[in-house]
Design a protein around this motif. Structure first.
Motif, PDB file in Angstrom:
ATOM      1  N   ASN A 223       0.822  -1.211   0.000  1.00 43.67           N
ATOM      2  CA  ASN A 223       0.000   0.000   0.000  1.00 43.67           C
ATOM      3  C   ASN A 223       0.852   1.255   0.000  1.00 43.67           C
ATOM      4  OD1 ASN A 223      -3.172  -0.098   0.361  1.00 43.67           O
ATOM      5  ND2 ASN A 223      -2.348  -1.945   1.320  1.00 43.67           N
ATOM      6  N   GLU A 224       1.942   1.253   0.774  1.00 39.35           N
ATOM      7  CA  GLU A 224       2.812   2.428   0.811  1.00 39.35           C
ATOM      8  C   GLU A 224       3.442   2.686  -0.552  1.00 39.35           C
ATOM      9  OE1 GLU A 224       5.423   1.282   3.916  1.00 39.35           O
ATOM     10  OE2 GLU A 224       3.976   1.708   5.518  1.00 39.35           O
ATOM     11  N   ILE A 225       3.852   1.618  -1.237  1.00 46.45           N
ATOM     12  CA  ILE A 225       4.457   1.769  -2.556  1.00 46.45           C
ATOM     13  C   ILE A 225       3.432   2.245  -3.570  1.00 46.45           C
ATOM     14  CG2 ILE A 225       5.569   0.506  -4.450  1.00 46.45           C
ATOM     15  CD1 ILE A 225       6.747  -1.355  -2.205  1.00 46.45           C
ATOM     16  N   ALA A 226       2.233   1.666  -3.545  1.00 45.49           N
ATOM     17  CA  ALA A 226       1.178   2.080  -4.471  1.00 45.49           C
ATOM     18  C   ALA A 226       0.829   3.550  -4.286  1.00 45.49           C
ATOM     19  CB  ALA A 226      -0.061   1.205  -4.273  1.00 45.49           C
ATOM     20  N   ALA A 227       0.732   3.982  -3.041  1.00 46.30           N
ATOM     21  CA  ALA A 227       0.387   5.381  -2.768  1.00 46.30           C
ATOM     22  C   ALA A 227       1.502   6.322  -3.212  1.00 46.30           C
ATOM     23  CB  ALA A 227       0.110   5.556  -1.277  1.00 46.30           C
ATOM     24  N   ALA A 228       2.753   5.951  -2.982  1.00 47.76           N
ATOM     25  CA  ALA A 228       3.877   6.823  -3.331  1.00 47.76           C
ATOM     26  C   ALA A 228       4.044   6.966  -4.833  1.00 47.76           C
ATOM     27  CB  ALA A 228       5.169   6.286  -2.709  1.00 47.76           C
ATOM     28  N   SER A 229       3.766   5.894  -5.579  1.00 52.31           N
ATOM     29  CA  SER A 229       4.019   5.900  -7.025  1.00 52.31           C
ATOM     30  C   SER A 229       2.779   6.203  -7.858  1.00 52.31           C
ATOM     31  CB  SER A 229       4.583   4.542  -7.452  1.00 52.31           C
ATOM     32  OG  SER A 229       3.654   3.511  -7.135  1.00 52.31           O
ATOM     33  N   GLY A 230       1.594   6.081  -7.241  1.00 51.57           N
ATOM     34  CA  GLY A 230       0.368   6.324  -7.983  1.00 51.57           C
ATOM     35  C   GLY A 230       0.001   5.219  -8.948  1.00 51.57           C
ATOM     36  N   VAL A 231       0.480   4.000  -8.702  1.00 48.15           N
ATOM     37  CA  VAL A 231       0.120   2.857  -9.539  1.00 48.15           C
ATOM     38  C   VAL A 231      -0.846   1.960  -8.772  1.00 48.15           C
ATOM     39  CG1 VAL A 231       2.339   2.897 -10.711  1.00 48.15           C
ATOM     40  CG2 VAL A 231       2.015   1.382  -8.744  1.00 48.15           C
ATOM     41  N   GLY A 232      -1.492   1.055  -9.498  1.00 52.03           N
ATOM     42  CA  GLY A 232      -2.268   0.012  -8.857  1.00 52.03           C
ATOM     43  C   GLY A 232      -1.415  -1.238  -8.736  1.00 52.03           C
ATOM     44  N   VAL A 233      -1.684  -2.045  -7.734  1.00 54.66           N
ATOM     45  CA  VAL A 233      -0.961  -3.305  -7.540  1.00 54.66           C
ATOM     46  C   VAL A 233      -1.982  -4.436  -7.473  1.00 54.66           C
ATOM     47  CG1 VAL A 233       0.588  -4.629  -6.051  1.00 54.66           C
ATOM     48  CG2 VAL A 233       0.919  -2.162  -6.304  1.00 54.66           C
ATOM     49  N   VAL A 234      -1.741  -5.475  -8.265  1.00 49.62           N
ATOM     50  CA  VAL A 234      -2.577  -6.668  -8.246  1.00 49.62           C
ATOM     51  C   VAL A 234      -1.742  -7.825  -7.714  1.00 49.62           C
ATOM     52  CG1 VAL A 234      -3.926  -8.309  -9.600  1.00 49.62           C
ATOM     53  CG2 VAL A 234      -3.975  -5.877 -10.191  1.00 49.62           C
ATOM     54  N   VAL A 235      -2.242  -8.472  -6.664  1.00 53.19           N
ATOM     55  CA  VAL A 235      -1.540  -9.598  -6.039  1.00 53.19           C
ATOM     56  C   VAL A 235      -2.366 -10.859  -6.248  1.00 53.19           C
ATOM     57  CG1 VAL A 235      -0.704 -10.573  -3.857  1.00 53.19           C
ATOM     58  CG2 VAL A 235      -0.499  -8.118  -4.286  1.00 53.19           C
ATOM     59  N   ARG A 236      -1.703 -11.935  -6.651  1.00 52.37           N
ATOM     60  CA  ARG A 236      -2.370 -13.237  -6.744  1.00 52.37           C
ATOM     61  C   ARG A 236      -2.250 -13.911  -5.375  1.00 52.37           C
ATOM     62  NH1 ARG A 236       0.672 -12.839 -11.254  1.00 52.37           N
ATOM     63  NH2 ARG A 236       2.219 -14.355 -10.520  1.00 52.37           N
TER      64      ARG A 236
END
Length: 329
Positions: A223-236
């Protein structure tokens, strides 16, 4: 207690109290370690405090954590840790053999990590105010030329890799603290990750993001990385490696392993073109033998982390509010 858990309350405290008070461009990055330039050299600089209870647990101790936690924060910027400071806060009445045992563990961990403790401080507080002892360490290390690792560099198409099985540290500490038995002893994964990071950078210096998922676990780190970079993250969800003993313990206790702390794992965001080589290098290292690709960055749902479940559905993986298991580091 929630404000010290590495989740949403911790972020609120930092962003609304500490960051405005201290100011500064470097601090604003809020990474695991600060990257600064001094005398022409790029340095990573980090500090951490350790209040784990109990002081010794399966697989480690507060002394091991005090070294490995700071060394790993430096490694998440690509730096090779060189020097540490060490501050002990002792409670009046703590037995000297216990202090010596912790100090010996700390020194051994430093030698294993290839760092030197070069300065320190000791304070004593009144009985009932220190819970035995607390430790603070700060560290510095050099960042190799061409390496630029920071949360803002995650971009759509990046592959998300976890270096191994998650959740062992938090469950190990909780089991001895609460006197719980799960049929098998669960040991902390506490380890210094500098060598693993060097192996990854030997493949390519263009690793975009590294983070060690400590407080708040893998979910908080993503979540911290997604918020800092403005990307979405999909985890399997099924791809995330969880030891059976940890999965069983979490099922009994109603915990999600994604939110349980680790002290010897990292999550990496790497360009897709380099992912296979980086994964192979990680698996060739003892601390990355169980490394696995668990997801990817996407342009959709910017700033959010989504898990694809075993049943084919999706769920939002939120930043935890506080900490499921306090005092684990």
């Amino acid at each position: 207690m929630g404000h010290g858990g590495g989740g949403a309350l911790s972020a609120e405290l930092v962003r609304h109290v500490f960051a405005p008070a201290f100011g500064g461009r470097v601090l604003a990055g809020l990474a695991d370690s600060a990257v600064v330039t001094l005398g022409g050299a790029r340095l990573a600089f980090s500090t951490d405090s350790f209040v784990v209870r109990p002081l010794f647990f399966p697989g480690g101790s507060i002394g091991d954590l005090a070294v490995n936690g700071t060394v790993n924060d430096l490694a998440m910027s690509g730096a090779r840790a060189a020097f540490l400071s060490c501050g002990f806060i002792l409670e009046e009445g703590v037995e000297m053999p216990l202090v010596a045992r912790v100090a010996e563990a700390l020194g051994a961990a430093a030698r294993t990590a290839g760092v030197e403790v070069v300065t320190g401080d000791t304070k004593v507080v009144e009985a009932g105010h220190g819970d035995g002892l607390y430790i603070n360490t700060a560290g510095i290390g050099l960042i190799p030329d061409g390496v630029d690792i920071r949360p803002e560099r995650a971009e759509p198409g990046d592959v998300v890799i976890v270096s191994g099985e998650i959740g062992a540290h938090g469950v190990a500490v909780m089991s001895v603290r609460e006197g719980l038995e799960f049929g098998v002893e669960i040991e902390s994964d506490c380890a210094a990750l500098g060598g693993l990071v060097e192996a990854m950078l030997d493949v390519t210096p263009d690793v975009h993001v590294l983070r060690d998922p400590t407080r708040g676990g893998l979910a908080a780190a993503l979540n911290e990385i997604a918020a800092a970079s403005g990307v979405g993250v999909v985890v399997r969800e099924r791809a995330v490696p969880v030891p059976p003993a940890v999965a069983n313990a979490c099922a009994v206790l109603g915990l999600d392993p994604m939110y349980v702390a680790n002290e010897g794992k990292l999550v990496a965001f790497v360009p897709r073109a380099a992912a296979e080589e980086v994964l192979a290098a990680m698996r060739a290292h003892p601390l990355g033998a169980a490394a696995a690709v668990v997801g990817e960055c996407v342009a959709d749902h910017a700033g959010m982390v989504v898990a694809r479940t075993a049943l084919g559905g999706t769920r939002v993986v939120d930043l935890p509010l506080g900490e499921q298991l306090p005092r684990i580091c």
